[in-house]
Design an enzyme around this catalytic site. Structure first.
Site, PDB file in Angstrom:
ATOM      1  N   ARG A  91       7.856   3.570  -0.170  1.00 41.38           N
ATOM      2  CA  ARG A  91       6.746   2.781   0.349  1.00 41.38           C
ATOM      3  C   ARG A  91       6.801   2.669   1.865  1.00 41.38           C
ATOM      4  NH1 ARG A  91       6.903  -1.388  -2.919  1.00 41.38           N
ATOM      5  NH2 ARG A  91       5.190  -0.720  -4.238  1.00 41.38           N
ATOM      6  N   ALA A  92       8.008   2.572   2.418  1.00 39.28           N
ATOM      7  CA  ALA A  92       8.137   2.448   3.869  1.00 39.28           C
ATOM      8  C   ALA A  92       7.567   3.670   4.582  1.00 39.28           C
ATOM      9  CB  ALA A  92       9.601   2.249   4.241  1.00 39.28           C
TER      10      ALA A  92
END
Length: 672
Positions: free
Chosen positions: A275-276
């Site tokens: 997700r980062a």
């Protein structure tokens, strides 16, 4: 309607304003979590953003704000006829901390659903916030199940409401903004990760900037409309810039070089999952669009990392958020982009570094990163240096904590009804169904079988003629559910000279730190009472901030006599006051001591009488026996008996034998 404080009139807080503006440009970034002390314009800036959001076109009469160009095919108010639409300002919806689940996601009319078979649905706040802003002040104080529903809706872009086989789904895409004061407790790491960006805010220490903050606030309070009018041109310019950046966003090119830098940065800081990487890519693209460019530069990647990674690199609750900027620069330089414009990482060619140089003439942010102060405070407290004021002779500087470890669950016996958590059994709104009862007030959780059973004997008398079941209000039954509650874990720590051997105190602190970590994971409140010399002190009043307790523990000095009675009496007083504030939250007292009592007149007799106060009130307690050496006096075990609790050694704190602690506590209480 009150006039909001102008966004461009906010003094300083450049990172906060930039993060909010990037989400206004690209809502796909995933929202903002604003962390900071009270009185730092967190709420003011968020509320001011709503006035800058472009207007939205909605289908006329649709309660779910469907886009007339692409209406939701599953909209509960649909299908929509083409052509009928209206324009309105984007909404900012505030979610109160005490909101119910039905208020958030909406509610079904259970009586009509059972009797008539129709989906009578009343939209909630998620529907109101669709295509606008959903603002949660003090998001860390929301119940876990509400946060889960909120973030699931933000991730999926839709809200699902299901009650006993009746389902409703509607679109729910919004800009999620949460604010929190870390002193009042942290969010769980997995929930932190669901916010796209995070910003640390703090009040400026520059006198000139503080003066300007006061001057503008007083001017606004005296004449809100006039103050807003003076900033109207700057507000209009930022609003137009947001629109232009949104139009430019699809044309921004994220080259392979920039993607390589993003992937390398996330790998270098060991963030979990992917997700980062995705959030950094979207943020860097929004930064380029905000600056009026169609290429992502190295400085866009760097700024995206500073906004998207600090809250994702925390490995445990006691790690201070922040990012090593030297390491970030080294990674970006090593994996420099090779797409031409992306190779230049010095930022000199950036026409606009962010909102700080935009309309309103905002000052530049301080050079020092926010996390440095917190990170620097802990080694200083742990290493000692100068002793703190003493309550007795022979005081030693604080010892460092040993490495924390996983502990077994310590629970409060019986069935409570306190705040939702993960420690002790309790009657809750969420959990497994254990029975049914008549509802008190509004029906929230229907027990379908019990409702049908209550209505069935009366069908002939009510004139039932068709297949439908005739249900009256007094037939409805509320489901009784059992889940878990959070408790108040009050640590009473012996810091006297008998505990002062450095290796021993290090092990004791490691054990308490382990229990604090367990309390964080189980959503407890914690408090810390210490005793040494001639008195006891409340080192930390009951709070949801486990981080604060860990910091106080690290700086705890030792030395002097052992006023055990004073420590127990001070803990008893803390519990008495806390019962008045939060009567439903049950306490668990954890006494960390070797059991010696040497402070004051008749120390042993006084300690015995103080311990019996807890036993008389039925307060659950555990004594962590810190006695060491080949010869043991067993004083901690005697203290546990007087408390009506049980004793466990430091070694047993790690072992499976603790699994029977609750039974031991209950059994010893019955035997007494």
């Amino acid at each position: 309607m009150s006039t909001p404080f102008p966004f461009t009139a906010v003094v300083g807080q450049d990172d906060l304003r930039l993060a909010l503006l990037l989400n206004a440009v690209s809502p796909a970034v995933g929202g903002v979590l604003v962390r900071g002390e009270k009185g730092t314009a967190k709420s003011t800036a968020v509320r001011a953003l709503s006035a800058l959001m472009p207007e939205v076109d909605v289908v006329s009469g649709c309660r779910f704000s469907c886009d007339p160009d692409s209406p939701d095919p599953g909209c509960p108010d649909g299908p929509h006829a083409p052509g009928a639409f209206a324009s309105r300002a984007a909404r900012m919806v505030e979610l109160p901390v005490g909101a119910s689940e039905d208020r958030l996601v909406g509610a079904l009319d259970i009586e009509r659903a059972l009797a008539e078979g129709v989906k009578a649905f009343e939209p909630g706040l998620l529907a109101d916030a669709h295509r606008g802003i959903l603002y949660v002040d003090e998001v860390n104080l929301l119940h876990d199940h509400l946060v889960d529903l909120l973030l699931d809706a933000a991730a999926m872009g839709a809200s699902y409401v299901e009650r006993e086989g009746v389902s409703v789904r509607h679109a729910a895409r919004f800009l999620l903004v949460g604010t929190m004061n870390p002193e009042e407790g942290e969010l769980r790491p997995q929930l932190l990760d669901r916010f796209g960006l995070t910003v640390e805010v703090a009040a400026s220490r520059e006198p000139d900037q503080r003066v300007e903050v006061v001057r503008r606030r007083l001017a606004y309070d005296d004449d809100p409309a006039g103050f807003a009018a003076r900033w109207a041109d700057e507000e209009a310019a930022v609003r137009a810039r947001i629109v232009a950046a949104r139009e430019l966003l699809p044309s921004v090119r994220l080259g392979d070089g920039a993607l390589r830098q993003i992937a390398a940065t996330c790998a270098a800081f060991e963030v979990d999952g992917m997700r980062a990487d995705i959030v950094m890519a979207r943020t860097a693209t929004a930064l380029a669009a905000w600056a009026g460019r169609t290429d992502v530069l190295a400085e866009d990647v760097r700024q995206a990392a500073l906004l998207a990674l600090p809250h994702r690199r925390r490995r445990n609750p006691f790690d201070a958020p922040g990012l090593d900027e030297d390491k970030l620069d080294e990674t970006l330089e090593e994996f420099g982009g090779q797409d031409g414009p992306g190779d230049d990482g010095d930022g000199d060619d950036d026409p606009d570094p962010g909102p700080g140089g935009g309309p309103g003439g905002q000052p530049e942010p301080d050079d020092a990163p926010q996390g440095d102060g917190d990170a620097a405070a802990r080694p200083e407290a742990g290493e000692g240096g100068e002793p703190q004021p003493s309550g007795g002779a022979g005081e030693q500087s604080p010892a460092r904590s040993a490495e924390p470890f996983r502990t077994k669950v310590l629970s409060v016996p019986g069935l409570g009804q306190g705040a939702a958590g993960r420690r002790s059994r309790a009657r809750t709104e969420h959990g497994r169904t254990t029975g049914a009862r008549r509802p008190r007030g509004a029906l929230t959780k229907l027990h379908l079988a019990a409702t049908v059973q209550a209505a069935a004997p009366h069908q002939r008398a009510r004139g039932r003629s068709g297949p439908g079941l005739v249900v009256r209000r007094d037939d409805l039954r509320q489901a009784s559910r059992e889940g878990r509650e959070g408790n108040l874990v009050l640590f009473v720590v012996d810091a006297s000279g008998s505990m002062a051997a450095r290796q021993r105190m290090s092990a004791v602190k490691g054990a308490v730190l382990s229990l604090l970590l367990d309390a964080y994971q189980r959503r407890d409140k914690v408090g810390l009472v210490t005793f040494r010399g001639a008195a006891a002190d409340v080192a930390l009043p009951p709070t949801s901030s486990v981080d604060a307790a860990a910091v106080r523990l690290e700086s705890l000095p030792t030395g002097g006599r052992t006023p055990l009675a004073a420590g127990l009496l001070r803990a008893h007083e803390v519990l008495r006051v806390e019962r008045l504030r939060d009567p439903a939250r049950r306490p668990l007292v954890v006494v960390v001591t070797d059991g010696r009592a040497t402070g004051g007149p008749e120390p042993v007799a006084l300690a015995t009488r103080a311990a019996r106060l807890f036993a008389a009130e039925g307060t659950a307690s555990v004594v962590v026996d810190c006695e060491s050496g080949p010869v043991r006096l067993g004083l901690a075990g005697q203290l546990a008996g007087e408390l009506g609790g049980t004793a466990v050694t430091l070694d047993e704190l790690r072992a499976d034998s603790i699994a029977g602690l609750v039974k031991d506590v209950q059994g010893s209480r019955r035997a007494a």
